[in-house]
Design a protein around this motif. Structure first.
Motif, PDB file in Angstrom:
ATOM      1  N   ASP A  53      65.038-131.598  71.779  1.00 37.45           N
ATOM      2  CA  ASP A  53      64.089-131.224  72.838  1.00 37.45           C
ATOM      3  C   ASP A  53      63.403-132.427  73.459  1.00 37.45           C
ATOM      4  O   ASP A  53      62.991-132.382  74.608  1.00 37.45           O
ATOM      5  CB  ASP A  53      62.975-130.341  72.262  1.00 37.45           C
ATOM      6  CG  ASP A  53      63.549-129.139  71.559  1.00 37.45           C
ATOM      7  OD1 ASP A  53      64.702-128.799  71.849  1.00 37.45           O
ATOM      8  OD2 ASP A  53      62.834-128.556  70.733  1.00 37.45           O
ATOM      9  N   PRO A  56      64.730-134.830  77.612  1.00 37.41           N
ATOM     10  CA  PRO A  56      65.019-133.951  78.743  1.00 37.41           C
ATOM     11  C   PRO A  56      66.140-134.486  79.620  1.00 37.41           C
ATOM     12  O   PRO A  56      66.136-135.660  79.984  1.00 37.41           O
ATOM     13  CB  PRO A  56      63.685-133.925  79.516  1.00 37.41           C
ATOM     14  CG  PRO A  56      62.928-135.116  79.058  1.00 37.41           C
ATOM     15  CD  PRO A  56      63.360-135.358  77.651  1.00 37.41           C
ATOM     16  N   GLY A 344      68.142-126.229  64.432  1.00 32.89           N
ATOM     17  CA  GLY A 344      67.684-126.529  65.785  1.00 32.89           C
ATOM     18  C   GLY A 344      68.008-125.405  66.759  1.00 32.89           C
ATOM     19  O   GLY A 344      67.387-125.270  67.797  1.00 32.89           O
ATOM     20  N   GLU A 346      68.008-122.122  65.879  1.00 31.46           N
ATOM     21  CA  GLU A 346      67.512-120.846  65.347  1.00 31.46           C
ATOM     22  C   GLU A 346      66.938-119.955  66.442  1.00 31.46           C
ATOM     23  O   GLU A 346      67.247-118.764  66.522  1.00 31.46           O
ATOM     24  CB  GLU A 346      66.448-121.080  64.274  1.00 31.46           C
ATOM     25  CG  GLU A 346      66.944-121.704  62.981  1.00 31.46           C
ATOM     26  CD  GLU A 346      67.024-123.226  63.040  1.00 31.46           C
ATOM     27  OE1 GLU A 346      66.797-123.806  64.124  1.00 31.46           O
ATOM     28  OE2 GLU A 346      67.318-123.848  61.999  1.00 31.46           O
ATOM     29  N   GLN A 347      66.062-120.535  67.270  1.00 30.00           N
ATOM     30  CA  GLN A 347      65.365-119.692  68.227  1.00 30.00           C
ATOM     31  C   GLN A 347      66.290-119.234  69.340  1.00 30.00           C
ATOM     32  O   GLN A 347      66.228-118.077  69.766  1.00 30.00           O
ATOM     33  CB  GLN A 347      64.154-120.443  68.796  1.00 30.00           C
ATOM     34  CG  GLN A 347      63.147-119.538  69.481  1.00 30.00           C
ATOM     35  CD  GLN A 347      62.657-118.417  68.573  1.00 30.00           C
ATOM     36  OE1 GLN A 347      62.300-118.657  67.430  1.00 30.00           O
ATOM     37  NE2 GLN A 347      62.696-117.173  69.061  1.00 30.00           N
ATOM     38  N   ASN A 351      67.002-115.395  70.174  1.00 31.83           N
ATOM     39  CA  ASN A 351      66.761-114.840  71.508  1.00 31.83           C
ATOM     40  C   ASN A 351      67.955-114.021  71.994  1.00 31.83           C
ATOM     41  O   ASN A 351      67.791-112.918  72.515  1.00 31.83           O
ATOM     42  CB  ASN A 351      66.460-115.963  72.503  1.00 31.83           C
ATOM     43  CG  ASN A 351      65.110-116.617  72.240  1.00 31.83           C
ATOM     44  OD1 ASN A 351      64.292-116.090  71.478  1.00 31.83           O
ATOM     45  ND2 ASN A 351      64.884-117.767  72.837  1.00 31.83           N
ATOM     46  N   ASN A 354      68.117-110.829  69.949  1.00 34.63           N
ATOM     47  CA  ASN A 354      67.109-109.848  70.359  1.00 34.63           C
ATOM     48  C   ASN A 354      67.500-109.153  71.656  1.00 34.63           C
ATOM     49  O   ASN A 354      67.299-107.949  71.797  1.00 34.63           O
ATOM     50  CB  ASN A 354      65.748-110.527  70.502  1.00 34.63           C
ATOM     51  CG  ASN A 354      65.075-110.703  69.159  1.00 34.63           C
ATOM     52  OD1 ASN A 354      64.962-109.754  68.386  1.00 34.63           O
ATOM     53  ND2 ASN A 354      64.652-111.913  68.859  1.00 34.63           N
ATOM     54  N   ILE A 357      70.201-106.651  70.736  1.00 35.72           N
ATOM     55  CA  ILE A 357      69.618-105.498  70.043  1.00 35.72           C
ATOM     56  C   ILE A 357      68.879-104.609  71.039  1.00 35.72           C
ATOM     57  O   ILE A 357      68.989-103.384  71.006  1.00 35.72           O
ATOM     58  CB  ILE A 357      68.669-105.974  68.924  1.00 35.72           C
ATOM     59  CG1 ILE A 357      69.470-106.573  67.770  1.00 35.72           C
ATOM     60  CG2 ILE A 357      67.800-104.820  68.413  1.00 35.72           C
ATOM     61  CD1 ILE A 357      68.623-107.288  66.726  1.00 35.72           C
ATOM     62  N   ALA A 358      68.146-105.245  71.944  1.00 38.80           N
ATOM     63  CA  ALA A 358      67.401-104.460  72.932  1.00 38.80           C
ATOM     64  C   ALA A 358      68.353-103.645  73.805  1.00 38.80           C
ATOM     65  O   ALA A 358      67.987-102.594  74.316  1.00 38.80           O
ATOM     66  CB  ALA A 358      66.534-105.378  73.789  1.00 38.80           C
ATOM     67  N   ARG A 359      69.605-104.109  73.974  1.00 35.94           N
ATOM     68  CA  ARG A 359      70.606-103.343  74.734  1.00 35.94           C
ATOM     69  C   ARG A 359      71.319-102.309  73.867  1.00 35.94           C
ATOM     70  O   ARG A 359      72.276-101.686  74.306  1.00 35.94           O
ATOM     71  CB  ARG A 359      71.647-104.275  75.354  1.00 35.94           C
ATOM     72  CG  ARG A 359      71.106-105.135  76.452  1.00 35.94           C
ATOM     73  CD  ARG A 359      72.161-105.694  77.388  1.00 35.94           C
ATOM     74  NE  ARG A 359      71.490-106.528  78.378  1.00 35.94           N
ATOM     75  CZ  ARG A 359      70.921-106.051  79.493  1.00 35.94           C
ATOM     76  NH1 ARG A 359      70.997-104.775  79.785  1.00 35.94           N
ATOM     77  NH2 ARG A 359      70.304-106.866  80.310  1.00 35.94           N
TER      78      ARG A 359
ATOM     79  N   GLN B 347      63.660-127.610  63.419  1.00 37.37           N
ATOM     80  CA  GLN B 347      64.146-128.976  63.546  1.00 37.37           C
ATOM     81  C   GLN B 347      62.990-129.973  63.552  1.00 37.37           C
ATOM     82  O   GLN B 347      63.083-131.040  62.940  1.00 37.37           O
ATOM     83  CB  GLN B 347      65.004-129.120  64.802  1.00 37.37           C
ATOM     84  CG  GLN B 347      65.879-130.356  64.806  1.00 37.37           C
ATOM     85  CD  GLN B 347      66.781-130.446  63.587  1.00 37.37           C
ATOM     86  OE1 GLN B 347      67.416-129.465  63.210  1.00 37.37           O
ATOM     87  NE2 GLN B 347      66.808-131.597  62.924  1.00 37.37           N
ATOM     88  N   ALA B 401      62.769-107.795  69.336  1.00 37.09           N
ATOM     89  CA  ALA B 401      63.555-106.558  69.299  1.00 37.09           C
ATOM     90  C   ALA B 401      64.114-106.296  67.902  1.00 37.09           C
ATOM     91  O   ALA B 401      64.092-105.160  67.407  1.00 37.09           O
ATOM     92  CB  ALA B 401      64.683-106.635  70.326  1.00 37.09           C
ATOM     93  N   ALA B 402      64.614-107.337  67.251  1.00 36.11           N
ATOM     94  CA  ALA B 402      65.213-107.156  65.927  1.00 36.11           C
ATOM     95  C   ALA B 402      64.190-106.579  64.949  1.00 36.11           C
ATOM     96  O   ALA B 402      64.493-105.672  64.172  1.00 36.11           O
ATOM     97  CB  ALA B 402      65.763-108.485  65.407  1.00 36.11           C
ATOM     98  N   HIS B 405      63.274-102.824  65.857  1.00 33.89           N
ATOM     99  CA  HIS B 405      64.325-101.868  65.467  1.00 33.89           C
ATOM    100  C   HIS B 405      64.347-101.656  63.962  1.00 33.89           C
ATOM    101  O   HIS B 405      64.496-100.538  63.482  1.00 33.89           O
ATOM    102  CB  HIS B 405      65.684-102.337  65.985  1.00 33.89           C
ATOM    103  CG  HIS B 405      65.889-102.092  67.450  1.00 33.89           C
ATOM    104  ND1 HIS B 405      66.786-101.175  67.955  1.00 33.89           N
ATOM    105  CD2 HIS B 405      65.276-102.637  68.527  1.00 33.89           C
ATOM    106  CE1 HIS B 405      66.716-101.162  69.285  1.00 33.89           C
ATOM    107  NE2 HIS B 405      65.813-102.055  69.652  1.00 33.89           N
ATOM    108  N   ILE B 468      64.720-132.382  85.881  1.00 34.47           N
ATOM    109  CA  ILE B 468      65.229-132.842  84.598  1.00 34.47           C
ATOM    110  C   ILE B 468      66.752-132.931  84.640  1.00 34.47           C
ATOM    111  O   ILE B 468      67.344-133.917  84.208  1.00 34.47           O
ATOM    112  CB  ILE B 468      64.779-131.885  83.477  1.00 34.47           C
ATOM    113  CG1 ILE B 468      63.268-131.934  83.325  1.00 34.47           C
ATOM    114  CG2 ILE B 468      65.489-132.206  82.170  1.00 34.47           C
ATOM    115  CD1 ILE B 468      62.725-130.858  82.412  1.00 34.47           C
TER     116      ILE B 468
END
Lengths: 557, 557
Positions: A53, A56, A344, A346-347, A351, A354, A357-359, B347, B401-402, B405, B468
């Motif tokens: 991160d 940039p 690194g 994970e998020q 995302n 999620n 799952i939301a679908r 990370q 969402a996970a 649910h 960026i």
């Protein structure tokens, strides 16, 4: 990544056997190492790192090849252990520094071609295709490619023989008694290597925190077959690393067992498919479907294999989660994550998950079923290898500091006499005598910025960070020889002020006021510029709470 | 975060009891909810979210308060469940939209003060200090603060009584039979709430994937005491969340047992210490040392408590890892990570840990010893609460969402009749009749950009991302009425081209050539600007492989 502190660098001595990692020791990625024997060099792997991160706009990282370039005339060859990007991905960018023959297996050769093509190096780089089990004679080195299992075909450890003894450079490896591509390990042959007088084992530390048995790829295939069976009648999507040819074969086998065809979604999957077929893989699966071809089947007859298992934006899986791209997700569809989570990511992965799952998708991850195994040796395999080879010295590589320290402890507990905790740039003498770090060569990290390769401390990167945090404003002021403003004062504040904002009028007033306050110094460029800068900054601090960089284009006519 | 699709928004009906989450349902963070009863509103919590990688320069996120502002006249009050930033952090930024009294416990009141001060709202916001167990009468709502354990003092569930029945809004909670601050749960009282006719439980989903028993904070205190004992004679550093007053007391107790004083490093720790003392905590520990005071002790007589457990740059722990700041790390020093890893920070934390390990520190994390417990209920506690309260309806909140649910599945398995999976902006009727989502109100995410609050789709943010990825160039051209260039053509290419690069000469030549090629159209601003833009872009594409945004400051004199 540790930055270089002020150091006196050395040249690797002309006598003795040395290991000089230029990348990958202290980080996971950018694997690039030199061995030096009596003044001649062997390069092993040449990989990229992934930019985090804090960088940039940076596409990827490269190890600094300055030292390698300095000794390039003495480099006999670059041997690639396998075709993962962190081992092969920098060859295109750095080959001009090395200018030596590159030794690769057939699959790696196919994967390398694209990279060389991008750098206009096709046909200019001497690429020598070798096979697992082959010997490469690069006097004073003789290198044997010892076939190992990994999450990509044709991964080899290198047995590097010299007049001082042999080094076993593991590359990325694990023991898998039932791999889906490649052969099971030849334990007997490995045990016999002991007689080679293994000076040092230079070994992968990735999974040193993983205890217990790691299942075989065949177990994954069988488990996928069950998971697919439970998804009967439903839409079925699997995401995995594109380069994991063995996993693709496992998925194809599980699909066939369940009466489904395989459709590949995503460019890198098709690239690997092409490279794989050219190198002789996928023989049992003469074709995979394109999304166009798959549209002729009902969803319960297809397994879609998607790129994007790390949550990459604009990948096939990300597109699915946003309901764009050629395939539509339906409520109840089953999505199998057949990959590990790279630290690194994970998020980004969460995302995507999620959104899926939301679908209404039902996810199957490694927590729910055996849908992934690692390609790296856990502690048990590492202990086994130390027992087979009985090296005099262990050199943990391919890891961050935490991995290297833990690997060092494991090596000591495995009875290795000398354990060398080193870092990128260290010059480790392996022979003669007991191993010793005798100095450092210059190393570091370079950033690939579009077509440019820049150092991490480049002012461009510093400015880019400040642009993000503080913003930047350019003000244009045209003055005549009396110091009067001609034309309109103009501003750009990209990424800071909305284009149609009335703040620009406020800026203009502030600059005009500053100019008239400083009218008596109007002939002095610096005074005028500084006054304009200060005025702009004052406005932006007030309205935005930011202290922007301000450039003044002062034109005198 | 899901972006708003085109929706017909409604106004919450004037009759009935409704739950309207404006944040926190579909993400972890930005908790902000409205309850509406017969046209009157109650607001619960008002928290911030943390900006991810895709939002360069953004300090934090806020829920969109547009709907709340529309109905602000009818909002009877804002009740804060506890003082974590994701529940209280947006009060300062959004209070002007709500303009209602804010109900907080003493500790939260202390923590809120700074935020209100920053927004020049001290003394203007009616802050009502209430205590756990109190009743707040906000007709047609009567709210009871039910004391719960969490990783910050004075966390309450809200029992919201209305003429339709009661809602149990859990806030963040767990059952801890031996907390270090606060009281053990009053299970008997909770069981008796069943008689209240609990219409709905609106409940925290954070730890719905956590099975098994979660130890008590007292267990952590005892374990820390042992860890400290093993570090005898060594330097000892602990990092934890600053707001975890209970953990600070655990650390202080373990330090005292081991004959060490506690020194706090990091501003937010001192801020919490002040708020905590003002609200009556730390009574057994009359003082903590500053780093200056600690320098008079030998290292084996001190426990340093550091900010930075999430790998935050410039935190006390990060400074230690870079060997800057007031305290020097020594080989063998023990560093205890007494905190969880917030998803997305993996990370950053690993990077700090690796730097500390590389400096010779010995780390103790939750993998090695019981040095942290979560403040959120796992599955067992959730099941227990459902069994106590027997709500007719479950509404999973506080999760992605996970989580939502999975919580829905758990609620169903716990025998709850109606389980409502909803999202931010949904208007959920809880009574009369069975629960039903009757429509949506506008919701969304706002970004705090310095002093500005901007929408996520703001052109400023889009430009910042393009800056960026592609860079930006400003070119200044001054023309006289004959279309001749006056003065020097000037360029700014901040974050793209190094200041002293000879590329600027190339750009100048390219622009001059473009101007002379277009000389016949010199009177037309757009033609001239477009020609300059194209010329600049061509050069940058060629040399950088980027297609920058180009602004032309064309001045006519």
């Amino acid at each position: 990544m540790p930055e270089n502190e002020k150091t006196d660098f050395i040249t690797v001595p002309d006598q003795g056997l040395f290991f000089v990692p230029l990348g990958g020791v202290g980080e996971i990625g950018m694997n690039f190492a030199l061995y030096a024997c009596d003044g001649s060099y062997l390069a092993v792997d040449c990989g990229i790192g992934f930019a985090g991160d804090g960088l940039p706009g940076i596409d990827m990282l490269l190890p600094d090849a300055e030292y390698a370039a300095r000794v390039s005339k003495k480099i006999k060859g670059l041997v690639i252990t396998h075709a993962h990007e962190d081992h092969i991905g920098a060859v295109g960018k750095l080959w001009r520094d090395l200018k030596c023959p590159v030794y690769v297996t057939p699959f790696a050769a196919e994967m390398l071609e694209t990279r060389l093509d991008e750098e206009c190096l096709l046909g200019r780089v001497p690429v020598v295709v070798v096979n697992e089990g082959d010997y490469i004679d690069l006097d004073p080195f003789e290198i044997e490619l010892v076939s190992m299992t990994h999450s990509i075909p044709e991964s080899s450890s290198l047995l590097i023989k010299t007049r001082y003894g042999s080094v076993f450079h593991t590359g990325d490896w694990r023991f898998d008694d039932a791999p889906v591509v490649g052969k099971a390990p030849d334990y007997k042959a490995l045990k016999e290597l002991k007689s080679e007088n293994i000076l040092a084992l230079v070994g992968d530390s990735t999974n040193v925190f993983v205890d217990g048995d790691i299942p075989s790829e065949t177990d994954v295939r069988d488990s996928l077959t069950e998971v697919f069976a439970r998804a009967r009648g439903k839409g079925l999507i699997v995401t995995c690393f594109a380069s994991n040819v063995g996993r693709l074969e496992s998925i194809a086998a599980a699909a066939r067992e369940n009466g489904r065809e395989v459709c590949l979604l995503g460019r890198s999957l098709w690239r690997v498919e092409g490279a794989g077929r050219a190198a002789g893989y996928f023989r049992d699966y003469p074709f995979f479907l394109t999304d166009d071809e798959a549209s002729g089947y009902t969803p319960d007859k297809i397994v879609y294999v998607c790129t994007g298992c790390q949550g990459e934006p604009r990948s096939a899986l990300s597109n699915l989660s946003y309901d764009v791209g050629p395939v539509r997700l339906k409520k109840g569809d089953v999505i199998v994550f057949s990959a590990r989570v790279i630290p690194g990511n994970e998020q980004a992965i969460a995302n995507v998950q999620n959104r899926l799952i939301a679908r209404g998708a039902e996810l199957v991850t490694a927590k729910d079923a055996l849908v992934h195994v690692s390609g790296h040796s856990g502690r048990k395999d590492m202990q086994k290898l130390y027992a087979f080879l009985k090296p005099r010295t262990a050199v943990p590589v391919h890891g961050e500091a935490a991995h290297l320290h833990e690997h060092a402890d494991l090596a000591r507990a495995s009875g290795v006499k000398n354990v060398c905790l080193i870092a990128d740039g260290d010059v480790l003498r392996l022979a003669p005598d007991d191993p010793e770090t005798v100095g450092k060569v210059k190393t570091g990290v370079m950033a690939v910025d579009g077509k440019k390769i820049i150092p991490l401390n480049s002012s461009v990167l510093r400015q880019r960070r400040r642009m993000i945090d503080d913003g930047t404003v350019v003000a244009t002021v045209v003055l005549n020889d009396k110091g009067e403003v001609l034309g309109r004062i103009q501003f750009s504040a990209v990424g800071l002020i909305e284009n149609d904002s009335d703040e620009f009028a406020v800026l203009e007033d502030a600059v005009k006021a500053a100019l008239s306050e400083n009218a008596e110094y109007a002939a002095d460029d610096k005074t005028v510029s500084d006054a304009v800068k200060a005025a702009v900054r004052r406005v932006v601090v007030e309205t935005h709470g930011r202290r922007p960089m301000v450039d003044v284009h002062l034109v005198r006519v």
